[in-house]
Design a protein around this motif. Sequence first.
Motif, PDB file in Angstrom:
ATOM      1  N   ASP A 105       0.822  -1.216   0.000  1.00  0.00           N
ATOM      2  CA  ASP A 105       0.000   0.000   0.000  1.00  0.00           C
ATOM      3  C   ASP A 105       0.857   1.266   0.000  1.00  0.00           C
ATOM      4  N   ALA A 106       2.111   1.168   0.425  1.00  0.00           N
ATOM      5  CA  ALA A 106       2.961   2.341   0.599  1.00  0.00           C
ATOM      6  C   ALA A 106       3.572   2.783  -0.728  1.00  0.00           C
ATOM      7  N   PRO A 107       3.598   4.086  -1.006  1.00  0.00           N
ATOM      8  CA  PRO A 107       4.259   4.557  -2.218  1.00  0.00           C
ATOM      9  C   PRO A 107       5.694   4.070  -2.351  1.00  0.00           C
ATOM     10  N   LEU A 108       6.425   3.988  -1.247  1.00  0.00           N
ATOM     11  CA  LEU A 108       7.824   3.563  -1.324  1.00  0.00           C
ATOM     12  C   LEU A 108       7.978   2.101  -1.727  1.00  0.00           C
ATOM     13  N   SER A 109       6.916   1.334  -1.686  1.00  0.00           N
ATOM     14  CA  SER A 109       7.000  -0.058  -2.152  1.00  0.00           C
ATOM     15  C   SER A 109       7.207  -0.125  -3.651  1.00  0.00           C
ATOM     16  N   LEU A 115      -4.254  -3.697  -0.698  1.00  0.00           N
ATOM     17  CA  LEU A 115      -4.482  -5.132  -0.657  1.00  0.00           C
ATOM     18  C   LEU A 115      -5.842  -5.385  -0.022  1.00  0.00           C
ATOM     19  N   ARG A 116      -6.716  -6.031  -0.766  1.00  0.00           N
ATOM     20  CA  ARG A 116      -8.096  -6.255  -0.328  1.00  0.00           C
ATOM     21  C   ARG A 116      -8.242  -7.558   0.446  1.00  0.00           C
ATOM     22  N   HIS A 117      -9.371  -7.672   1.153  1.00  0.00           N
ATOM     23  CA  HIS A 117      -9.605  -8.846   1.992  1.00  0.00           C
ATOM     24  C   HIS A 117      -9.781 -10.118   1.177  1.00  0.00           C
ATOM     25  N   ASN A 118     -10.169 -10.000  -0.087  1.00  0.00           N
ATOM     26  CA  ASN A 118     -10.364 -11.170  -0.948  1.00  0.00           C
ATOM     27  C   ASN A 118      -9.183 -11.366  -1.892  1.00  0.00           C
ATOM     28  N   GLU A 119      -8.004 -10.967  -1.440  1.00  0.00           N
ATOM     29  CA  GLU A 119      -6.778 -11.118  -2.209  1.00  0.00           C
ATOM     30  C   GLU A 119      -5.650 -11.603  -1.306  1.00  0.00           C
ATOM     31  N   VAL A 120      -4.685 -12.263  -1.913  1.00  0.00           N
ATOM     32  CA  VAL A 120      -3.433 -12.570  -1.222  1.00  0.00           C
ATOM     33  C   VAL A 120      -2.289 -11.973  -2.031  1.00  0.00           C
TER      34      VAL A 120
END
Length: 761
Positions: A105-109, A115-120
Amino acid sequence: MKKIIFVGVLFFSLCGCNEKSKYEMAPSPMVTPFAQSVDTEMPFPEYPRPQMERDEWMNLNGLWDYTVKSIDFEPVQGLTKAPSWTTGELPSDWAGKILVPFAIDAPLSGVGRILRHNEVLWYQRTFNIPSSWERKNVLLHFSASDWETSVYINGEKIGQHRGGYDPFSFDITPHLKKGKNNLHVCVWDATENQSQAIGKQIMPENRQGFRYQPTGGIWQTVWLEPVAENSIENIKIIPDYDASAVRVNVKTRGEEGTLLVQVWKNGQLVAENAGDAGNVVDVPMNNFEAWTPSNPVLYDLKLFLKKEKETVDEVKSYFGMRKVEVKRAADGYQRIHMNDEPLFQYGPLDQGYWPDGVLTPPGEEAIKFDLQYLKDIGCNMVRVHIKTHPARWYYHADRLGLLVWQDMICMPKYGQTVDAAAASQWYTEFKAMVDWLYNHPSIVMWVVFNEGWSQHNTEFYTNWIDNYDSTRIINCASGWDDYPVGDVMDVHDYTFYPRNNAADFKMNGQRALVIGEAAGINLAIPGHTWYSEKNKPEQDRHENYIPADNYSFKEESGRHTYGSAEVLQEAYGKFIETIRCLNSGSGCDAMVYTQITDVEHELNGYLTYDRKVSKIEKETMRKINTGLYSPPTLTSVVDFASGWKTGTKKNIQLPVGEKNEFIPVNSVMEFPVEIEKSFNISEIPEKMTVAVKGFTDCEIKINGEFFRKTRMNARWGEPGIQLFPFFDDELSYLKAGENNISIKTIGNSELDLIDVAVFHY
């Protein structure tokens, strides 16, 4: 070494972006100065575990492959019943590169994707084991990954961890091969879609109140460590201040052996002792220097695990000699004492968020900047608010002498049910956090719950932690739902003149009285706000970047957004003077100011969110804050429980109001009431304050001049106390000789009760 280069500042995206093989920082509305120093080949190169250090290790931070896959999880009440959402077939295709340890979720990534609850989220990288490690066991460490994390070595799942804020590790030795090894990591994070410890994370579309961007996946350092078959697994360090000793207890892998403990200071051996590794080893600390905020002396610790006189493992640590407790002070109030001396504590709420790293600071310099700033402005404490920091943050707090109140991370504030499974998991994570952070001398308080957020079984958890760690102060709940347990009674009050509890009614005065959150006054610095005219907030309540002039220091203005730094400085000075009086006049023993920096829509920080502007000059802040540690001596002009007159000139004795279970009422009257009293002063004092106790709001006049309109904000049925200093222009209301104070109660409260006193100082 490759550093991040910024072309411009763009807006954050809620969906996938930058899914390519070459790293670029993802768009962000704001960027800190520290982001430019992030090394994309090896971010966070520093040793990640300063409380237990070995010479050999391998940092796995850097660019990893990543991809996001869908799963069929649906939101649940309580905790998911599925044993795992991160067990599955390894991906064969990858979306791009992600910079570990920054969350997706971080710009620096380099991704900037929620990342949603229905995703890995899947990660992949390879590593080679040095030939010098071949006869050792190899541990794979994750400093933090949010929330459920499964780890695969060379295609085989070797372990799973649940919990987003504590470190964990796996012994991967049996799964390694010579040459290149493949590491896959799969992470799932339901955030508020199940009852898990999330702190202030929430999905953008569900944002309510003071909560911020979520963090999914790895968000702290990942690293490898070789250890001997017989080695030290963890250390517990207990400074015994009264006995002039330090007690060291280790847990070992394999056979226990003998433990040699050495204490060093400034490169000189000062004490040592040895004993069985399975037992506590006591080391005398004769003529030790105590650890305090003003003199944070740290002793180095060297531990040698021996088997038949041969050293099989060696680790380095450190500690500070200090004790903290609540006991009666000379002024009659229960107060927090450090090393047998009462110590008023003041500092900010630290949400621990960064516009470019979210929960992860951009680097070591960013950590040091925040903490050094607090020392520079005269704070001696910081409350880490429903999150944890990287271990090196606590190391620098230890080194600088900042007292830390550490919150346990709460489950969702709204919309969830704490079922038995969720409570059990939360308890597991609570204990893991305490075990991990136990040795840091800076941590002086554990805060079990915050403001009733997912609060449950309060007395059980408070009594448990009180028994589990007797070396620290325990706060059962900061704000809202207080229970008769723990060492402090903590209220939150965001009025400009905050109330303290009039006493610790539930435990007959055994606890210290503190204000765990207060102030929250705002100033928007143009060009340094998360939201702006170009980036409008979705919620109207987040438009507090627009200043307002409808404030008065004579009336309650609450969390106001001031129009200039000059007015903010005036307001801050008045607020701090109020806290000084509250300390002396009510026993208020600590105050947490909201907050160290702005965070997204919140503009109440000492600093802007990008850490580029201190809203009040640092030296000015230091001069104002220093006064907190020298509270005034209040001399009575009008005592509590004294004689007054009603508007019909009837003589009455305060307190006046309804009968209640807390404070005996001397005059039972139906409210509203108007009362007045004459008092004499031989000369106009330099400082003066009015104290109001009870439940009831009122208007105060001095010699007919409007002085203050109060808002007691007495919650949960217990009377409070407020103090209202005379500011310089208000001293002109007074005259040598006879003066008059009049009170008119206003509004309704659960109970009607008022008592008044006047002091000079």
